[in-house]
Structure formats: structure tokens, C-alpha cells
Motif scaffolding. Structure first.
Motif, PDB file in Angstrom:
ATOM      1  N   ASP A  19       0.813  -1.216   0.000  1.00  0.00           N
ATOM      2  CA  ASP A  19       0.000   0.000   0.000  1.00  0.00           C
ATOM      3  C   ASP A  19       0.851   1.273   0.000  1.00  0.00           C
ATOM      4  OD1 ASP A  19       1.023   0.042   2.571  1.00  0.00           O
ATOM      5  OD2 ASP A  19      -0.930   0.130   3.572  1.00  0.00           O
ATOM      6  N   GLY A  20       2.166   1.119  -0.155  1.00  0.00           N
ATOM      7  CA  GLY A  20       3.060   2.275  -0.198  1.00  0.00           C
ATOM      8  C   GLY A  20       3.649   2.657   1.155  1.00  0.00           C
ATOM      9  N   THR A  21       3.163   2.061   2.228  1.00  0.00           N
ATOM     10  CA  THR A  21       3.714   2.331   3.552  1.00  0.00           C
ATOM     11  C   THR A  21       5.127   1.760   3.609  1.00  0.00           C
ATOM     12  OG1 THR A  21       1.518   2.215   4.549  1.00  0.00           O
ATOM     13  CG2 THR A  21       3.393   1.937   6.036  1.00  0.00           C
ATOM     14  N   ILE A  22       6.029   2.499   4.251  1.00  0.00           N
ATOM     15  CA  ILE A  22       7.401   2.045   4.401  1.00  0.00           C
ATOM     16  C   ILE A  22       7.607   1.562   5.833  1.00  0.00           C
ATOM     17  CG2 ILE A  22       9.851   2.682   4.291  1.00  0.00           C
ATOM     18  CD1 ILE A  22       8.488   2.729   1.564  1.00  0.00           C
ATOM     19  N   LEU A  23       8.039   0.316   5.965  1.00  0.00           N
ATOM     20  CA  LEU A  23       8.431  -0.229   7.257  1.00  0.00           C
ATOM     21  C   LEU A  23       9.952  -0.292   7.272  1.00  0.00           C
ATOM     22  CD1 LEU A  23       5.848  -3.132   7.725  1.00  0.00           C
ATOM     23  CD2 LEU A  23       5.599  -0.692   8.181  1.00  0.00           C
ATOM     24  N   TYR A  24      10.537  -0.105   8.436  1.00  0.00           N
ATOM     25  CA  TYR A  24      11.993  -0.046   8.519  1.00  0.00           C
ATOM     26  C   TYR A  24      12.541  -1.249   9.259  1.00  0.00           C
ATOM     27  CZ  TYR A  24      11.669   4.516   6.491  1.00  0.00           C
ATOM     28  OH  TYR A  24      11.413   5.538   5.619  1.00  0.00           O
ATOM     29  N   ALA A  25      13.672  -1.723   8.766  1.00  0.00           N
ATOM     30  CA  ALA A  25      14.281  -2.945   9.301  1.00  0.00           C
ATOM     31  C   ALA A  25      15.767  -2.751   9.545  1.00  0.00           C
ATOM     32  CB  ALA A  25      14.072  -4.098   8.309  1.00  0.00           C
ATOM     33  N   ASP A  26      16.286  -3.548  10.453  1.00  0.00           N
ATOM     34  CA  ASP A  26      17.726  -3.674  10.645  1.00  0.00           C
ATOM     35  C   ASP A  26      18.119  -5.023  10.068  1.00  0.00           C
ATOM     36  OD1 ASP A  26      17.663  -1.261  11.990  1.00  0.00           O
ATOM     37  OD2 ASP A  26      17.742  -2.165  13.975  1.00  0.00           O
ATOM     38  N   ILE A  27      19.239  -5.053   9.366  1.00  0.00           N
ATOM     39  CA  ILE A  27      19.689  -6.278   8.720  1.00  0.00           C
ATOM     40  C   ILE A  27      21.083  -6.627   9.226  1.00  0.00           C
ATOM     41  CG2 ILE A  27      20.179  -7.426   6.527  1.00  0.00           C
ATOM     42  CD1 ILE A  27      18.265  -5.308   5.243  1.00  0.00           C
ATOM     43  N   TYR A  28      21.207  -7.818   9.747  1.00  0.00           N
ATOM     44  CA  TYR A  28      22.477  -8.344  10.229  1.00  0.00           C
ATOM     45  C   TYR A  28      22.886  -9.453   9.272  1.00  0.00           C
ATOM     46  CZ  TYR A  28      20.950  -6.316  14.701  1.00  0.00           C
ATOM     47  OH  TYR A  28      20.516  -5.475  15.692  1.00  0.00           O
ATOM     48  N   ARG A  29      24.091  -9.368   8.709  1.00  0.00           N
ATOM     49  CA  ARG A  29      24.533 -10.411   7.785  1.00  0.00           C
ATOM     50  C   ARG A  29      26.041 -10.346   7.611  1.00  0.00           C
ATOM     51  NH1 ARG A  29      25.538  -8.565   2.544  1.00  0.00           N
ATOM     52  NH2 ARG A  29      24.937  -6.399   2.171  1.00  0.00           N
ATOM     53  N   GLN A  30      26.573 -11.394   6.993  1.00  0.00           N
ATOM     54  CA  GLN A  30      27.970 -11.352   6.605  1.00  0.00           C
ATOM     55  C   GLN A  30      28.091 -10.510   5.352  1.00  0.00           C
ATOM     56  OE1 GLN A  30      29.423 -15.372   6.278  1.00  0.00           O
ATOM     57  NE2 GLN A  30      29.069 -15.802   8.447  1.00  0.00           N
ATOM     58  N   ARG A  31      29.264  -9.936   5.149  1.00  0.00           N
ATOM     59  CA  ARG A  31      29.463  -9.074   3.977  1.00  0.00           C
ATOM     60  C   ARG A  31      29.334  -9.843   2.664  1.00  0.00           C
ATOM     61  NH1 ARG A  31      30.696  -4.008   5.034  1.00  0.00           N
ATOM     62  NH2 ARG A  31      31.530  -3.492   7.075  1.00  0.00           N
ATOM     63  N   ALA A  32      29.667 -11.116   2.664  1.00  0.00           N
ATOM     64  CA  ALA A  32      29.563 -11.924   1.455  1.00  0.00           C
ATOM     65  C   ALA A  32      28.096 -12.072   1.056  1.00  0.00           C
ATOM     66  CB  ALA A  32      30.182 -13.300   1.700  1.00  0.00           C
ATOM     67  N   GLN A  33      27.847 -12.313  -0.213  1.00  0.00           N
ATOM     68  CA  GLN A  33      26.487 -12.484  -0.723  1.00  0.00           C
ATOM     69  C   GLN A  33      26.026 -13.926  -0.518  1.00  0.00           C
ATOM     70  OE1 GLN A  33      24.751  -9.905  -1.898  1.00  0.00           O
ATOM     71  NE2 GLN A  33      26.455  -8.491  -1.808  1.00  0.00           N
ATOM     72  N   GLY A  34      24.722 -14.150  -0.622  1.00  0.00           N
ATOM     73  CA  GLY A  34      24.157 -15.490  -0.615  1.00  0.00           C
ATOM     74  C   GLY A  34      23.899 -16.053   0.763  1.00  0.00           C
ATOM     75  N   HIS A  35      22.793 -15.635   1.397  1.00  0.00           N
ATOM     76  CA  HIS A  35      22.437 -16.079   2.731  1.00  0.00           C
ATOM     77  C   HIS A  35      20.990 -16.552   2.762  1.00  0.00           C
ATOM     78  CE1 HIS A  35      26.036 -14.061   4.169  1.00  0.00           C
ATOM     79  NE2 HIS A  35      25.653 -13.002   3.502  1.00  0.00           N
ATOM     80  N   THR A  36      20.715 -17.503   3.629  1.00  0.00           N
ATOM     81  CA  THR A  36      19.337 -17.838   3.951  1.00  0.00           C
ATOM     82  C   THR A  36      18.870 -16.782   4.949  1.00  0.00           C
ATOM     83  OG1 THR A  36      19.696 -20.187   3.611  1.00  0.00           O
ATOM     84  CG2 THR A  36      17.814 -19.565   4.994  1.00  0.00           C
ATOM     85  N   CYS A  37      17.669 -16.271   4.771  1.00  0.00           N
ATOM     86  CA  CYS A  37      17.167 -15.194   5.627  1.00  0.00           C
ATOM     87  C   CYS A  37      16.406 -15.745   6.819  1.00  0.00           C
ATOM     88  CB  CYS A  37      16.201 -14.298   4.849  1.00  0.00           C
ATOM     89  SG  CYS A  37      16.991 -13.397   3.533  1.00  0.00           S
TER      90      CYS A  37
END
Length: 186
Positions: A19-37
Motif C-alpha cells: 500500500d506504499g507504507t514504508i516499514l523499517y528494518a535492521d539487517i544483520y549479515r555477513q558481507r559476502a552475498q548469498g544467505h538464507t534469511c
């Protein structure tokens, strides 16, 4: 920690809802690409994660190769919109899972975790009409596809109403203390 496991923390990442609303998140991950979320979507009332959590903390999960998305529910903390318990979580949760799965750092696989309200939002994301799972309408805020009034009223009274009364009492106490410190006539 080897450079290949260096962690990256992104805060207040905008996640658009349908609906256009923006929700904000914090993301913790390794710098490398390719992770299961792992998505702990729609956190309430603790941000970003309970420090007393004995299971997976975002840092522990990220160190083990997961990308962790912890998002503020609609109308809470930095997220836009109006907070209304359980009303928007079904679509917001689904949209967040789809968003996480489509990110360049994601493998497209998303798991969810959380308890209490956060756990209920996981159920809602799983039973979104877009998901069409046949058996996930047994438990949580919906029973057999119907809104479980008893569960939701008891949860709301125990978690939201009491917390609001405690917050109101604390504000009144602080207000009285500051009024007393100012002395008569302010």
C-alpha cells in the motif's frame, strides 16, 4: 573472525509494503552475498531483539551465515503507518518475506522466528492468501481461518493494555516529580 565472515549491520532499511507504507528494518549479515534469511518481522515492543533471548540472536545467526531482518511493525518505532494489533500484519509479513527473498544478499529462502506478538506475526505471514498454505490456519491469532477472539483479547490485555498502563503511570510519576522540583507557582 576471517574477512570472509566480517559482519555487516544495516539500520533503518526501507521495506516498501503493497500500500506504499514504508516499514523499517535492521539487517544483520555477513558481507559476502548469498544467505538464507531469518526474518523476525514486526518486532514489538522490543527493538531490535530481546537481549535475554537464549536462542538465536541476530549476531549469532549472522556469524553462522544467515541474514537476519528485524523489522518494526507498522506504526511502531521508525516504521510508517498506524499501529493496530494484527490488522496489517498478514500482508506486511508476506510483503516483507517476499522483499527479503528478492534481495541480492539472499538465497531466496526465508525462515521466521519469534515468540509472543512476533510469533503471531509469523503465523499471519504464513497464512497470507498469497501463500495459500493448506494447514497453517490452526493456531495463533486465527483458528480454522476465523479470528480467535479469546486468544487475541487475552493477549492484548496482557501485553498491550498493561504495558500502556505501566507507561502512563511512569509518565504521571515523572510529571509529578518535575512539577514538585519546580516548586510552587512553577
Amino acid at each position: 573472525m576471517p574477512a570472509s565472515q566480517a559482519l555487516k549491520l544495516e539500520t533503518n532499511v526501507a521495506v516498501p509494503m503493497r500500500d506504499g507504507t514504508i516499514l523499517y528494518a535492521d539487517i544483520y549479515r555477513q558481507r559476502a552475498q548469498g544467505h538464507t534469511c531469518l526474518a523476525a518481522t514486526d518486532t514489538l515492543p522490543i527493538r531490535p531483539c530481546p537481549s535475554r533471548c537464549t536462542c538465536w540472536t541476530p549476531l549469532k545467526a549472522a556469524k553462522r551465515g544467515y541474514a537476519v531482518v528485524i523489522q518494526d511493525t507498522r506504526g511502531r518505532y521508525t516504521s510508517e503507518g498506524e499501529f493496530y494489533a494484527f490488522r496489517d500484519d498478514i500482508h506486511d509479513g508476506y510483503d516483507t518475506v517476499e522483499w527479503a527473498a528478492s534481495q541480492p544478499w539472499s538465497l531466496g529462502k526465508v525462515g521466521m522466528y519469534g515468540n509472543s506478538y512476533v510469533g503471531a506475526t509469523q503465523w499471519l505471514a504464513a497464512i497470507a492468501p498469497e501463500s495459500r498454505p493448506p494447514t497453517t490456519t490452526k493456531g495463533g491469532p486465527y483458528q480454522g481461518g476465523a479470528f480467535a477472539l479469546g486468544f487475541n483479547v487475552s493477549w492484548t490485555l496482557a501485553n498491550l493494555t498493561l504495558a500502556n498502563f505501566q507507561s502512563l503511570a511512569a509518565r504521571k510519576s515523572r510529571s509529578r516529580q518535575s512539577a514538585g522540583a519546580a516548586g510552587p507557582g512553577g
